[in-house]
Write an enzyme that holds these catalytic residues in place. Structure first.
Site, PDB file in Angstrom:
ATOM      1  N   HIS A  30       0.817  -1.218   0.000  1.00 22.01           N
ATOM      2  CA  HIS A  30       0.000   0.000   0.000  1.00 22.01           C
ATOM      3  C   HIS A  30       0.851   1.269   0.000  1.00 22.01           C
ATOM      4  CE1 HIS A  30       0.349  -0.469   4.514  1.00 22.01           C
ATOM      5  NE2 HIS A  30       0.462   0.844   4.437  1.00 22.01           N
ATOM      6  N   ASP A  83       0.390  -7.715   1.434  1.00 19.67           N
ATOM      7  CA  ASP A  83       0.728  -6.308   1.630  1.00 19.67           C
ATOM      8  C   ASP A  83       2.237  -6.102   1.658  1.00 19.67           C
ATOM      9  OD1 ASP A  83       0.212  -3.620   1.840  1.00 19.67           O
ATOM     10  OD2 ASP A  83       0.021  -3.627   4.012  1.00 19.67           O
ATOM     11  N   SER A  89       4.499   2.584   7.821  1.00 19.40           N
ATOM     12  CA  SER A  89       4.292   1.482   6.886  1.00 19.40           C
ATOM     13  C   SER A  89       5.573   1.136   6.155  1.00 19.40           C
ATOM     14  CB  SER A  89       3.228   1.850   5.856  1.00 19.40           C
ATOM     15  OG  SER A  89       1.948   1.646   6.364  1.00 19.40           O
TER      16      SER A  89
END
Length: 485
Positions: free
Chosen positions: A125, A156, A228
């Protein structure tokens, strides 16, 4: 029992202005504390900080055609066919279409250097949909353009690469050895505060989070938007997971963060490099933790005795799947895979996530309280054991960039990719020179690096027919074979 609404939030941060990376941190030769002694986390921070990078992604403005409903269509028809801004074209079900200009967007995340030659792991992402990726190193604040080697929405995870050498690659530990309660650091760039370290412990393992990423490491080290793709490291500064999401009602940290364990990361990276995509194996069952199934039955007034309160209850066996072929049935309870005890569904998913279609696994299960063993041959999502190989663009051995406006004007063309460097690989074997402008490959127009990456992945017979122009304007072509004959 009260229901609490919680949201899984990717630790991703939208920005307008990117903050520059902080200055280099030099590693000192410290040693982690002995068990039972006070923990000094400075060693872990100094070892891991240089390996964590800042990633800026840019999604350029685009023109998109969207459908919309016009509630006044029947009352105020436009005899001029949309001339006065009411959109053009009539779609089905009373919808109309019009073109809209999307704004340019910038976003920030983190990544972890896993090899000295420029491979970096991050979250899918973080890079999803990006037209431009810029990586900033912690040690010297140098910026590099990055390209995507592979990305996978379900895990992911993404693997990107920059053209650099002698980078400070992190040491990767085996996440299977991680213990609940041990100290960890989350390293990344949260909320634009680059090169940030937060401390906590491993709160749990094998957490199943939604329908996507499974078997995650839970930590109470603060993870926020921008973390992230950053590193979760142990007290030795070794990578044990890639930070991916937080569990929050507000979108900010409230004590629960989640990281993808290195056991899954390592397999995904290998798949990206070798096949271009994650090779996903399926066991072919639907089910739940035994304790959850038993509790649910009790709420219905049913007494259930499966002979255990640990394991995976099989609620459904998928037709033509691996479990069905091995003789497993609805009502069976899986207790171990390949000799590893599985108490929860997340543990089973963590083991399967490290496998590929065609791999064989030994399964121990209970049927009518009696133990049985079977060998399963795992299958892919299409129900067979084939591995789909997509060629890695690195095999071409070139660096390219879209041609400039002046080149378009001079050569009287609208698009193309200029070969900036030929460093070996299949392009050199085919004789493609520096300066050659690639216009089409296998009749597909080459406007961006993503176009090149896609055509390499989709290449039939592992062959590329390249057409374009030399710097002189003379047209030419080459045939590139991606695999050795």
């Amino acid at each position: 029992m009260k229901k609490i609404v919680k949201n899984l939030v990717p630790a991703f941060y939208l920005i307008v202005i990117a903050f520059s990376a902080a200055s280099c941190n030099k590693t000192q030769a410290a040693q982690p504390a002995a068990p039972g002694q006070p923990v000094d986390l400075t060693y872990a921070a100094e070892k891991s900080l240089p390996s964590v990078v800042y990633i800026k992604s840019v999604i350029n403005s685009k023109v998109q055609t969207v459908e919309y409903s016009d509630p006044f269509e029947d009352f105020f028809s436009d005899p001029f066919g949309g001339f006065f801004g009411r959109g053009q074209g009539q779609g089905g079900n009373g919808t109309r279409k019009r073109q809209v200009q999307t704004p340019k967007r910038a976003a920030a995340g983190s990544g972890v250097i896993i090899s000295a030659d420029g491979y970096i792991v991050t979250n899918n992402h973080v890079v999803d949909g990006a037209d431009e990726l810029t990586v900033t190193l912690n040690e010297n604040s140098k910026e590099y353009s990055a390209r995507i080697i592979g990305a996978d929405k379900t895990t992911d995870l993404a693997l990107i690469k920059i053209d650099a050498k002698n980078l400070p690659a992190i040491v990767i530990a085996n996440s299977d050895d991680v213990k609940v309660g041990e100290w960890v650091l989350a390293v990344g760039n949260p909320l634009g505060l680059n090169n940030t370290v937060t401390a906590g412990i491993v709160s749990a393992k094998a957490r199943q989070m939604g329908e996507g990423v499974a078997s995650m490491i839970q930590t109470d080290a603060a993870i926020n938007q921008g973390n992230s793709g950053g590193a979760l490291v142990n007290t030795r500064g070794e990578l044990i997971g890639i930070n991916a999401m937080i569990y929050s009602q507000t979108g900010s940290n409230i004590g629960y963060g989640f990281a993808i364990p290195t056991a899954i990361v390592n397999k995904a990276v290998e798949d990206f490099k070798k096949y271009g995509s994650v090779q996903r194996a399926m066991i072919g069952i639907k089910g739940s933790d035994v304790c959850a199934y038993v509790d649910n039955e009790k709420e219905k007034g049913n007494e259930v005795d499966l002979g255990t309160m640990e394991g995976i209850y099989i609620a459904e066996v998928v037709d033509d799947g691996a479990a069905q072929a091995a003789g497993l049935q609805k009502g069976d309870v899986i207790t171990s895979l390949d000799g590893q005890k599985v108490k929860r569904f997340g543990e089973l998913q963590g083991i399967i996530a490290q496998k590929r279609p065609g791999d064989k696994v030994s399964v121990t299960y209970l049927r009518n309280k009696k133990s049985h063993t079977a060998t399963l041959t795992l299958k892919n999502e299409q129900g067979n054991t084939k591995v789909v190989k997509n060629a890695d663009v690195d095999v071409l051995g070139i660096d390219v960039r879209p041609i400039t406006d002046s080149q378009k004007k001079q050569l009287e063309i609208n698009y193309g990719l200029e070969v900036l460097k030929v460093s070996g690989g299949k392009m050199k074997d085919a004789g493609v020179p520096k300066g050659f402008i690639i216009q089409t490959i296998n009749d597909e127009p080459m406007k961006t690096f993503d176009d090149l990456q896609q055509v390499v992945k989709d290449a039939k017979d592992q062959m590329l027919v390249i057409k374009g122009l030399f710097p002189t304007g003379k047209r030419g072509g080459f045939v590139v074979y991606l695999q050795n004959e």
